[in-house]
Design a protein around this motif. Structure first.
Motif, PDB file in Angstrom:
ATOM      1  N   GLU A 170      -4.212   2.926  -3.021  1.00 20.89           N
ATOM      2  CA  GLU A 170      -2.983   2.209  -2.147  1.00 20.89           C
ATOM      3  C   GLU A 170      -2.115   1.199  -3.236  1.00 20.89           C
ATOM      4  OE1 GLU A 170      -2.218   2.575   0.696  1.00 20.89           O
ATOM      5  OE2 GLU A 170      -3.963   3.390   1.942  1.00 20.89           O
ATOM      6  N   LEU A 229      -3.258   7.634  -2.071  1.00 23.16           N
ATOM      7  CA  LEU A 229      -4.072   7.086  -0.889  1.00 23.16           C
ATOM      8  C   LEU A 229      -5.506   6.423  -1.429  1.00 23.16           C
ATOM      9  CD1 LEU A 229      -3.491  10.078   1.697  1.00 23.16           C
ATOM     10  CD2 LEU A 229      -2.463   7.490   1.414  1.00 23.16           C
ATOM     11  N   PRO A 246       0.827  -1.155  -0.114  1.00 18.92           N
ATOM     12  CA  PRO A 246       0.097   0.095   0.017  1.00 18.92           C
ATOM     13  C   PRO A 246       0.682   1.316   0.145  1.00 18.92           C
ATOM     14  CG  PRO A 246      -0.712  -1.402   1.639  1.00 18.92           C
ATOM     15  CD  PRO A 246       0.347  -2.160   1.094  1.00 18.92           C
ATOM     16  N   LYS A 304       3.242   6.462  -5.864  1.00 18.27           N
ATOM     17  CA  LYS A 304       3.659   6.057  -4.356  1.00 18.27           C
ATOM     18  C   LYS A 304       4.877   6.787  -3.933  1.00 18.27           C
ATOM     19  CE  LYS A 304       1.857   1.234  -4.747  1.00 18.27           C
ATOM     20  NZ  LYS A 304       2.145  -0.291  -4.825  1.00 18.27           N
ATOM     21  N   SER A 355       0.210   4.039   1.598  1.00 10.61           N
ATOM     22  CA  SER A 355       0.546   4.480   2.713  1.00 10.61           C
ATOM     23  C   SER A 355       1.450   3.835   3.825  1.00 10.61           C
ATOM     24  CB  SER A 355      -0.853   4.103   3.581  1.00 10.61           C
ATOM     25  OG  SER A 355      -1.203   2.857   3.435  1.00 10.61           O
TER      26      SER A 355
END
Length: 349
Positions: A164, A161, A95, A172, A97
């Protein structure tokens, strides 16, 4: 504002492409340097790059920058910091995040450790990815072509986000750089320390490595396909998010330590636009190269002008004015990288 032109500085991420050039620039400027690395092998590697500075360089181990207290020992007795360490994995499959969390934690843990240190200034290496798109998306551009330090890549963070794990590696990475820099400035706003901060936001770093001990740097590696037969001429118009010589980034990062008015400022480092066409031209310009079968770039000035008219531009003029230098020309930067690769036969070309 606080600034320093001598003393002991900590450089994180020092074993990488940008990091090793930054270490050299700092040593050349008269600083004593402590590098933060993940393993003793990397520390020894950095030291071997600069044997002439044996008395002015040391290393400290920071295995995981996202662990609370990771930098507590590393910052003891330092006067300033250049923070380059950040996750760079364009193939990261987890992900977005998760990548963001590591980058943010590294910044916050470092600043928390500095709260009681006698430090004067912290320079963070961010990216134009914090400012605007690194992948062309006409919908997000919305007519914008020129980006300055006043802007933030909020669209890229939102995309990362939302998607992901499904987000691209570049998206990313861009989100991690943007959120890490946001955390940097928020920490200063919340804590109001006695020291100040500067953000350096380079575009695509290019140029000759200090050494090929760890292979061809990933950013320089984009020229390698053009050094071999079979590169796709249909991709000559593919665009990258600007280009800057890594030596100019290193110079500006060190100069930011000693420039009083730099405190609290962001600086884009970008010399020019960059397309595959530029790489193809550079790959076939070496007089000693066997260019048989290589895909040649289009050297027609009208073709370059057409590309530039549609390019995303990161305005790096503020840094030139503040730090008193002129960017190296991209053609020379590419040529020197190609020369270095050919000379060492790195990558078994």
């Amino acid at each position: 504002m606080p600034a320093l032109d001598s003393g002991l500085i900590l450089i994180t991420g020092a074993s990488g492409f940008i990091g090793s050039h930054t270490v050299k620039a700092a040593l050349d400027s008269g600083y004593t340097v402590r590098v933060a690395v993940r393993t003793p092998d990397k520390g020894e590697y950095v030291k071997t790059l600069f044997p002439e500075y044996a008395e002015s360089i040391s290393y400290t181990i920071v295995e995981n920058m996202d662990v609370k207290g990771a930098y507590d020992k590393a910052v003891e007795g330092i006067d300033g910091v250049i923070h380059l360490a950040s996750p760079v994995d364009m193939r990261f499959e987890g992900p977005a995040s998760d990548m963001i969390a590591v980058a943010v934690a590294g910044v916050v843990n470092l600043l928390d450790a500095l709260a009681l240190a006698p430090v004067k200034r912290v320079v963070i290496l961010s990216s134009v990815a914090s400012i605007g798109p690194v992948v062309r998306n006409e919908a997000q551009l919305d007519g914008k072509r020129v980006y300055t330090e006043a802007q933030w890549n909020d669209e890229g963070v939102a995309e990362a986000l939302q998607l992901e794990a499904a987000a691209s590696g570049r998206v990313k990475y861009a989100a991690s750089k943007a959120q890490a820099e946001r955390a940097f400035w928020k920490w200063f706003a919340d804590h109001k320390p006695t020291f100040d901060g500067v953000s350096i936001n380079p575009s695509f770093n290019f140029g000759p490595p200090t050494a090929f001990g760890q292979g061809i740097p990933s950013s320089v590696g984009i020229v390698v396909p053009w050094l071999k037969p079979g590169a796709d001429a249909n991709t000559l118009k593919q665009e990258f998010a600007g280009v800057v010589d890594v030596r100019d980034v290193a110079y500006a990062s060190v100069k930011a330590l000693s420039t009083p008015e730099a405190g609290g400022e962001r600086y884009i480092l970008s010399a020019d636009t960059l397309f595959n066409n530029d790489l193809a031209i550079g790959a076939t310009a070496d007089k000693e190269a066997n260019t048989a079968g290589l895909t040649r770039g289009n050297t027609d000035p009208a073709f370059r002008a057409e590309l530039d008219s549609k390019a995303i531009v990161y305005d790096g003029s503020k840094a030139e004015a503040a730090f008193g230098f002129k960017y190296r020309a991209k053609d020379r930067t590419i040529a020197e990288a190609v020369e270095a690769i050919r000379k060492t036969r790195a990558g078994a070309l």
